[in-house]
Structure formats: structure tokens, C-alpha cells
Design a protein around this motif. Structure first.
Motif, PDB file in Angstrom:
ATOM      1  N   GLY A  86     -16.285 -68.728  16.902  1.00  0.00           N
ATOM      2  CA  GLY A  86     -15.956 -69.529  15.721  1.00  0.00           C
ATOM      3  C   GLY A  86     -16.925 -69.285  14.578  1.00  0.00           C
ATOM      4  O   GLY A  86     -16.520 -69.175  13.413  1.00  0.00           O
ATOM      5  N   GLY A  90     -15.750 -67.475  11.133  1.00  0.00           N
ATOM      6  CA  GLY A  90     -15.942 -68.266   9.916  1.00  0.00           C
ATOM      7  C   GLY A  90     -16.800 -67.557   8.887  1.00  0.00           C
ATOM      8  O   GLY A  90     -16.480 -67.539   7.691  1.00  0.00           O
ATOM      9  N   GLN A 105      -7.810 -66.560  10.685  1.00  0.00           N
ATOM     10  CA  GLN A 105      -8.961 -66.882  11.530  1.00  0.00           C
ATOM     11  C   GLN A 105      -8.528 -67.324  12.916  1.00  0.00           C
ATOM     12  O   GLN A 105      -9.138 -66.940  13.921  1.00  0.00           O
ATOM     13  CB  GLN A 105      -9.817 -67.962  10.872  1.00  0.00           C
ATOM     14  N   TRP A 139      -5.245 -74.088  13.303  1.00  0.00           N
ATOM     15  CA  TRP A 139      -6.554 -74.177  13.935  1.00  0.00           C
ATOM     16  C   TRP A 139      -6.433 -73.787  15.396  1.00  0.00           C
ATOM     17  O   TRP A 139      -5.361 -73.810  15.992  1.00  0.00           O
ATOM     18  CB  TRP A 139      -7.183 -75.552  13.768  1.00  0.00           C
ATOM     19  N   THR A 148     -11.716 -72.653  15.310  1.00  0.00           N
ATOM     20  CA  THR A 148     -11.493 -72.405  13.883  1.00  0.00           C
ATOM     21  C   THR A 148     -10.656 -73.544  13.314  1.00  0.00           C
ATOM     22  O   THR A 148      -9.943 -74.218  14.042  1.00  0.00           O
ATOM     23  CB  THR A 148     -10.744 -71.075  13.639  1.00  0.00           C
TER      24      THR A 148
END
Length: 167
Positions: A86, A90, A105, A139, A148
Motif C-alpha cells: 500500500g 501510494g 492503485q 479500494w 489502497t
């Protein structure tokens, strides 16, 4: 004429200093984290190309079964791996020249988790804005950890999830 050239070089030098600061920061991080950043860059590029070139049904098939969820329990080691992934996705997602936001992502981190034999749940959600706008968000969750998508995911109503069913 000289004033234009000077202002051009001042702006250019300002950008060089930003890049140089990022390079200095990059050199100071451990080698394992640098490899993770390169993997995240590659995964984000592949994810972005997939989003641009493939119909969503193909991406959804790769993600797994609609409506399925991965287990909400993960070991401490699995959570540590998810946290590192993550972080890398990011960091790179904020710096790539293409759109490296939530869906890209989530796809990139899913691929990185799967390379390590781990599974997560990709959630897609939506909310209505104040000005009759429509906002969507994606997400990735592994165990109870949101890999994420960050804390913003709580403001969205989940309309579907994708995960591979365990056999």
C-alpha cells in the motif's frame, strides 16, 4: 528577451530541485523498498493500460467473483506485506504522469498481493455529491487492513466487491 530566458531557467531549475530532492530521498531508502517501488511502478503502468484498453468485464473477471469477499482475518506478516505494498503503490501513484488514482492503485496492489500468494477484496463504491455530481471510488482490503483507497472509502456506499473464491 533575457527576462523570458531567465524566468524559464528559474522555473526549470525549480523543477530540477524537486526532482533532485526525490532522488536524494530515493537513495536513502532501503534496497528492498526501492525494488518494491519499481514493482509498483510497473504494476501501475500495467493497470492503467488495462483500464484504457480492456473492457471492464475482462478486468472484473481477473479481479474475481462479483459479490465475493476475502477473509477479514490476516496474520501479522500478511498485514505487514499489505502495508508495504500500500505504501509503495501510494507513493508511486502520486508521482506518475498518468492517472494513477484509486482504480489503478487497487488493480496494481491486487496484482502485487497475488504475486505473493495473498488475496484481497476490491470494492467499488459511489456517493452523490452536493452539486448533483456522482463520485466513484475503488479500494482494496486485505484482512481488515485497507491497502489502497485510504480513509476516504468510508464516505462511499459499496455497490460491488470482487474477490477470488478460495477452494
Amino acid at each position: 528577451m533575457q527576462r523570458t530566458c531567465r524566468s524559464f531557467f528559474e522555473r526549470w531549475n525549480g523543477n530540477i530541485f524537486c526532482v533532485w530532492n526525490n532522488v536524494k530521498r530515493y537513495v536513502r531508502i532501503p534496497r528492498a523498498h526501492r525494488r518494491l517501488l519499481w514493482e509498483a511502478l510497473t504494476a501501475l503502468a500495467i493497470a492503467r493500460i488495462a483500464i484504457a484498453c480492456l473492457p471492464f468485464r475482462r478486468i472484473a473477471a481477473w479481479l474475481g467473483t462479483p459479490g465475493a469477499q476475502s477473509p477479514t482475518i490476516a496474520t501479522a506478516e500478511e498485514t505487514r506485506i499489505a502495508e508495504e505494498i500500500g505504501w509503495a503503490v501510494g507513493v508511486v501513484g502520486r508521482r506518475v504522469p498518468w492517472d494513477g488514482r484509486c482504480l489503478a492503485q487497487a488493480l496494481a496492489a491486487t496484482g502485487m498481493l497475488r504475486r505473493r500468494g495473498l488475496e484481497g477484496t476490491v470494492s467499488l463504491g459511489a456517493r452523490s455529491g452536493e452539486s448533483a455530481s456522482f463520485d466513484a471510488h475503488a479500494w482494496l482490503r486485505m484482512g481488515s487492513y485497507v491497502v489502497t483507497g485510504g480513509p476516504d472509502h468510508e464516505r462511499f456506499r459499496t455497490f460491488t466487491t470482487f474477490a477470488r473464491r478460495r477452494s
